[in-house]
Scaffold this motif. Sequence first.
Motif, PDB file in Angstrom:
ATOM      1  N   LEU A 179       0.830  -1.202   0.000  1.00 21.79           N
ATOM      2  CA  LEU A 179       0.000   0.000   0.000  1.00 21.79           C
ATOM      3  C   LEU A 179       0.865   1.252   0.000  1.00 21.79           C
ATOM      4  O   LEU A 179       0.581   2.230  -0.712  1.00 21.79           O
ATOM      5  CB  LEU A 179      -0.925  -0.006   1.216  1.00 21.79           C
ATOM      6  N   GLY A 180       1.947   1.227   0.785  1.00 17.34           N
ATOM      7  CA  GLY A 180       2.843   2.378   0.844  1.00 17.34           C
ATOM      8  C   GLY A 180       3.491   2.667  -0.502  1.00 17.34           C
ATOM      9  O   GLY A 180       3.602   3.839  -0.913  1.00 17.34           O
ATOM     10  N   ILE A 181       3.927   1.619  -1.210  1.00 17.43           N
ATOM     11  CA  ILE A 181       4.532   1.792  -2.534  1.00 17.43           C
ATOM     12  C   ILE A 181       3.535   2.410  -3.510  1.00 17.43           C
ATOM     13  O   ILE A 181       3.865   3.335  -4.272  1.00 17.43           O
ATOM     14  CB  ILE A 181       5.033   0.432  -3.080  1.00 17.43           C
ATOM     15  N   LEU A 182       2.298   1.902  -3.486  1.00 15.87           N
ATOM     16  CA  LEU A 182       1.262   2.434  -4.384  1.00 15.87           C
ATOM     17  C   LEU A 182       0.949   3.891  -4.077  1.00 15.87           C
ATOM     18  O   LEU A 182       0.809   4.718  -4.990  1.00 15.87           O
ATOM     19  CB  LEU A 182      -0.013   1.596  -4.266  1.00 15.87           C
ATOM     20  N   LEU A 183       0.831   4.217  -2.792  1.00 11.77           N
ATOM     21  CA  LEU A 183       0.539   5.605  -2.416  1.00 11.77           C
ATOM     22  C   LEU A 183       1.681   6.532  -2.828  1.00 11.77           C
ATOM     23  O   LEU A 183       1.441   7.637  -3.324  1.00 11.77           O
ATOM     24  CB  LEU A 183       0.302   5.689  -0.905  1.00 11.77           C
ATOM     25  N   LEU A 184       2.906   6.084  -2.635  1.00 14.81           N
ATOM     26  CA  LEU A 184       4.066   6.884  -3.029  1.00 14.81           C
ATOM     27  C   LEU A 184       4.083   7.117  -4.539  1.00 14.81           C
ATOM     28  O   LEU A 184       4.356   8.232  -5.012  1.00 14.81           O
ATOM     29  CB  LEU A 184       5.353   6.183  -2.587  1.00 14.81           C
ATOM     30  N   PHE A 185       3.775   6.064  -5.300  1.00 18.92           N
ATOM     31  CA  PHE A 185       3.709   6.185  -6.761  1.00 18.92           C
ATOM     32  C   PHE A 185       2.662   7.212  -7.166  1.00 18.92           C
ATOM     33  O   PHE A 185       2.888   8.043  -8.054  1.00 18.92           O
ATOM     34  CB  PHE A 185       3.383   4.824  -7.377  1.00 18.92           C
ATOM     35  N   ASN A 186       1.489   7.156  -6.529  1.00 20.22           N
ATOM     36  CA  ASN A 186       0.408   8.088  -6.857  1.00 20.22           C
ATOM     37  C   ASN A 186       0.762   9.528  -6.496  1.00 20.22           C
ATOM     38  O   ASN A 186       0.449  10.461  -7.241  1.00 20.22           O
ATOM     39  CB  ASN A 186      -0.882   7.682  -6.127  1.00 20.22           C
ATOM     40  N   ILE A 187       1.406   9.695  -5.349  1.00 21.03           N
ATOM     41  CA  ILE A 187       1.794  11.044  -4.920  1.00 21.03           C
ATOM     42  C   ILE A 187       2.746  11.684  -5.932  1.00 21.03           C
ATOM     43  O   ILE A 187       2.649  12.882  -6.238  1.00 21.03           O
ATOM     44  CB  ILE A 187       2.446  10.993  -3.520  1.00 21.03           C
TER      45      ILE A 187
ATOM     46  N   ASP B 272     -12.389   8.699  -2.393  1.00 22.75           N
ATOM     47  CA  ASP B 272     -12.953   7.757  -3.369  1.00 22.75           C
ATOM     48  C   ASP B 272     -12.417   6.349  -3.161  1.00 22.75           C
ATOM     49  O   ASP B 272     -13.157   5.365  -3.253  1.00 22.75           O
ATOM     50  CB  ASP B 272     -12.641   8.225  -4.795  1.00 22.75           C
ATOM     51  N   ILE B 273     -11.111   6.244  -2.874  1.00 22.02           N
ATOM     52  CA  ILE B 273     -10.508   4.932  -2.652  1.00 22.02           C
ATOM     53  C   ILE B 273     -11.127   4.255  -1.435  1.00 22.02           C
ATOM     54  O   ILE B 273     -11.495   3.071  -1.481  1.00 22.02           O
ATOM     55  CB  ILE B 273      -8.976   5.065  -2.484  1.00 22.02           C
TER      56      ILE B 273
ATOM     57  N   ILE C 197      -7.977  -2.352   0.602  1.00 26.04           N
ATOM     58  CA  ILE C 197      -7.681  -0.948   0.278  1.00 26.04           C
ATOM     59  C   ILE C 197      -6.553  -0.879  -0.756  1.00 26.04           C
ATOM     60  O   ILE C 197      -6.587  -0.042  -1.676  1.00 26.04           O
ATOM     61  CB  ILE C 197      -7.293  -0.168   1.553  1.00 26.04           C
ATOM     62  N   THR C 198      -5.573  -1.777  -0.632  1.00 22.93           N
ATOM     63  CA  THR C 198      -4.460  -1.810  -1.583  1.00 22.93           C
ATOM     64  C   THR C 198      -4.952  -2.166  -2.981  1.00 22.93           C
ATOM     65  O   THR C 198      -4.525  -1.556  -3.974  1.00 22.93           O
ATOM     66  CB  THR C 198      -3.400  -2.833  -1.126  1.00 22.93           C
ATOM     67  N   ILE C 199      -5.850  -3.156  -3.068  1.00 19.50           N
ATOM     68  CA  ILE C 199      -6.388  -3.563  -4.374  1.00 19.50           C
ATOM     69  C   ILE C 199      -7.154  -2.416  -5.020  1.00 19.50           C
ATOM     70  O   ILE C 199      -7.021  -2.153  -6.224  1.00 19.50           O
ATOM     71  CB  ILE C 199      -7.303  -4.798  -4.237  1.00 19.50           C
ATOM     72  N   GLN C 200      -7.965  -1.702  -4.238  1.00 18.15           N
ATOM     73  CA  GLN C 200      -8.711  -0.578  -4.784  1.00 18.15           C
ATOM     74  C   GLN C 200      -7.764   0.553  -5.192  1.00 18.15           C
ATOM     75  O   GLN C 200      -7.990   1.226  -6.206  1.00 18.15           O
ATOM     76  CB  GLN C 200      -9.734  -0.069  -3.764  1.00 18.15           C
ATOM     77  N   THR C 201      -6.706   0.756  -4.410  1.00 19.52           N
ATOM     78  CA  THR C 201      -5.705   1.763  -4.766  1.00 19.52           C
ATOM     79  C   THR C 201      -5.028   1.387  -6.079  1.00 19.52           C
ATOM     80  O   THR C 201      -4.777   2.249  -6.937  1.00 19.52           O
ATOM     81  CB  THR C 201      -4.639   1.901  -3.658  1.00 19.52           C
ATOM     82  N   LEU C 202      -4.725   0.085  -6.240  1.00 20.02           N
ATOM     83  CA  LEU C 202      -4.134  -0.397  -7.485  1.00 20.02           C
ATOM     84  C   LEU C 202      -5.077  -0.135  -8.663  1.00 20.02           C
ATOM     85  O   LEU C 202      -4.637   0.326  -9.726  1.00 20.02           O
ATOM     86  CB  LEU C 202      -3.826  -1.888  -7.374  1.00 20.02           C
ATOM     87  N   THR C 203      -6.361  -0.428  -8.477  1.00 23.43           N
ATOM     88  CA  THR C 203      -7.354  -0.190  -9.532  1.00 23.43           C
ATOM     89  C   THR C 203      -7.417   1.291  -9.900  1.00 23.43           C
ATOM     90  O   THR C 203      -7.398   1.652 -11.087  1.00 23.43           O
ATOM     91  CB  THR C 203      -8.740  -0.664  -9.065  1.00 23.43           C
TER      92      THR C 203
END
Length: 346
Positions: free
Chosen positions: A19-27, A49-50, A288-294
């Motif tokens: 989840l942290g990696i995905l959030l960092l990528f999005n930021i 939304d997530i 939450i990680t899966i939805q963040t990935l989506t």
Amino acid sequence: MNKFKKITSSSMFLPLFALGILLLFNIVFVNDFLAISMENGHLYGRLIDILSRSSSLIILSLGMTFVIATSGIDISVGAVVAISAAICCMLIGGRGDGIPEHPMILAMLAGIGIGVICGIWNGLLVSKIKIQPVVATLILMVAGRGIAQLLTQGQIITVYYKPFSYIGANIPGSILPTPIFIAALMVLLVILILKKTSLGLFIQSVGINPTASRYAGINVVLIIFLVYAFSGFCAGVSGLIESSLIRAADANNAGLNMEMDAILAVALGGTLLSGGKFYIGGSIIGAITIQTLTTTMYAIGVSSDQLPVVKAITVIILCLVQSKKFQTVFNSWKNKRQSQKVVDRT
């Protein structure tokens, strides 16, 4: 050093790290990812939304966690979501004047009830008739959407009754979307069950060794039956949220591929697909990680047709990491490194 080893060996490390990696990528790569605004008394933003869109998946993952912990699987939850949505919307009705044909609370109870009935059906097939879980739930997975189509007569039933939209959107006066509160209540319910009863220990025992559990006096058939019934209950609740989001019952698309997302969330959360010990907190973070990935895939331009490929690759990687062969090779490599360090010091 010992503290670092303790953190990395924690069951929550993998889902939190992903989840942290995905959030960092999005930021870094998604514009205004952290931006949150207030409009008409409601909070809006990608993070909101997530959390809102992951609520249905969190609820499904709760039921799926228990099922997988007993060495089972429930691939019918997506179809059960469609059936639940069809029943609820059909009872409320699609009258253009916005007046429901039946009370909304009755329609909601019926939607959840049909989910429980579907779970009971799966539970009977697996626990009593001893059909393999994947085969037993495949029956409802295949037939479920056909049942939803029969209920809606092949039509998309649009609900014009405004209070129904509050389930998937915002209740007047609430700054956060309603699904977040529903998911929080479901999580609280599960925590209370695990804290106040011995059901969690029984589920783990059945998943590790059902024969030994039976000799220890645990009613294995009842435990397996209950986890599938609860999975159906979770799917029924998710069906209400999914239908409320679009204010309609779409038998073809409601809950489509959600079973795969739920399984992936549970696996990412640290629960072994072979059964045994489970991690509710990990499943929640996994959802939450899966939805963040989506959300991330959509944000960078990946089409919905390509998204299942990314998720399928993730499932394969998780299964490989959890395999006994991988664990043996990894532990052997780790022991060699530790031995080499001791030799170097001497």
